[in-house]
Motif scaffolding. Structure first.
Motif, short mmCIF file in Angstrom:
data_model
loop_
_atom_site.label_atom_id
_atom_site.label_comp_id
_atom_site.label_asym_id
_atom_site.label_seq_id
_atom_site.Cartn_x
_atom_site.Cartn_y
_atom_site.Cartn_z
N VAL A 29 26.41 -2.25 49.75
CA VAL A 29 26.60 -0.88 50.22
C VAL A 29 27.88 -0.30 49.63
N THR A 30 27.77 0.91 49.11
CA THR A 30 28.93 1.69 48.70
C THR A 30 28.96 2.97 49.52
N VAL A 31 30.12 3.26 50.11
CA VAL A 31 30.27 4.46 50.93
C VAL A 31 31.10 5.50 50.17
N VAL A 32 30.53 6.69 50.02
CA VAL A 32 31.25 7.84 49.45
C VAL A 32 30.99 9.00 50.41
N ALA A 33 32.02 9.42 51.13
CA ALA A 33 31.84 10.39 52.21
C ALA A 33 32.97 11.42 52.19
N PRO A 34 32.78 12.55 52.87
CA PRO A 34 33.84 13.56 52.92
C PRO A 34 35.09 13.03 53.62
N ASP A 35 36.23 13.62 53.28
CA ASP A 35 37.49 13.18 53.89
C ASP A 35 37.69 13.74 55.29
N ARG A 36 36.78 14.63 55.72
CA ARG A 36 36.86 15.21 57.07
C ARG A 36 35.47 15.70 57.45
N ASN A 37 35.35 16.18 58.67
CA ASN A 37 34.06 16.67 59.14
C ASN A 37 33.63 17.90 58.35
N ARG A 38 32.44 17.80 57.75
CA ARG A 38 31.90 18.92 56.98
C ARG A 38 30.50 19.29 57.48
N SER A 39 30.31 19.18 58.80
CA SER A 39 29.02 19.55 59.39
C SER A 39 28.68 21.00 59.08
N GLY A 40 27.41 21.25 58.80
CA GLY A 40 26.96 22.60 58.50
C GLY A 40 27.22 23.04 57.08
N ALA A 41 27.65 22.11 56.21
CA ALA A 41 27.96 22.48 54.83
C ALA A 41 26.71 22.72 54.00
N SER A 42 25.56 22.29 54.49
CA SER A 42 24.30 22.42 53.78
C SER A 42 24.42 21.83 52.37
N ASN A 43 23.78 22.48 51.38
CA ASN A 43 23.72 21.91 50.03
C ASN A 43 24.81 22.44 49.11
#
Length: 250
Positions: A29-43
């Protein structure tokens, strides 16, 4: 097998860790995720500035961008080799019906599909005392099934899991997207300088939530699995639109 894991709640979210830990029993597994909450960012993609990537002590990569940025970056240059699958989640809160249009969780999976990989989006329908372990286990079961019996390559699975203990899960249901009433009104306030500010109101309650929908499956204690597609064309409307356009004179 190598799985790329991302989300929209940020790299410190407990749902992300629960998912990565579970999938680590199946694959690298490799995790690449936002540095903070980005809920609702869509595409959304970040196009007006460069993206910065850092690696946390956990080994997770975190990006100062959107969920779509994270997956796009991972698959087009960050990782030395392409993974076999993209799994996004576990989102804190459901992504049902209309939610998929706005969801950064679903968007991360969609970007994986855009770039040619099987993709899943996973959400847990609760915000307090959450059973992320249930959602993680449910996802592992689905991935094992995918490995044994692959689905069509253009399918994205949107998975919503009830916020209950694993032994209370009733099973899995193939569902369609329901839809909600329109969103609640914005909340108007004043900032310290007496200027008006607005908070986007909460999503509306379920409107189409009958049998066969993702809403209904969750309510009955089932894991909802909805197949999504990238093609947004309303195919049954093309013919009537063609006739309608013939009435236009240049």
């Amino acid at each position: 097998m190598h799985i790329l894991v991302s989300n929209d709640d940020g790299y410190l979210a407990p749902g992300l860790k629960a998912l990565a830990d579970e999938l680590s029993t199946l694959a690298r597994v490799t995790v690449v995720a936002p540095d903070r909450n980005r809920s609702g960012a869509s595409n959304s993609l970040t196009l007006q500035r460069p993206l910065r990537v850092q690696q946390a002590p956990s080994g997770y990569y975190h990006v100062d961008g959107t969920p779509t940025d994270c997956v796009h970056l991972a698959l087009t240059g960050l990782l030395p080799e392409e993974p076999d699958m993209v799994v996004s989640g576990i989102n804190s809160g459901p992504n049902l019906g209309d939610d998929v249009i706005y969801s950064g969780t679903v968007a991360a999976a969609t970007e994986g599909r855009f770039l040619g990989l099987p993709a899943l989006a996973v959400s847990l329908a609760g915000r307090d005392n959450q059973h992320f372990d249930t959602a993680a286990k449910a996802t592992g079961v689905i991935i094992r099934q995918l490995l044994d019996q692959p689905l069509a390559e253009d399918t994205i699975l949107n998975i919503n899991v009830p916020n209950i203990a694993w032994d209370r899960i009733q099973g899995y249901q193939a569902t369609r997207l329901g839809f909600r009433h329109k969103a609640e009104p914005v909340v108007q306030q004043r900032d310290p300088y007496n200027q008006k500010i607005y908070w986007v109101g909460p999503a509306g309650p379920a409107q189409d939530a009958g049998e066969g929908t993702d809403f209904h499956a969750l309510e009955q204690g089932y894991v909802s699995v909805t197949p999504l597609q990238i093609d947004l064309t309303r195919h049954d409307g093309v013919s009537s639109l063609r006739n309608w356009l013939q009435g236009i004179e240049l």
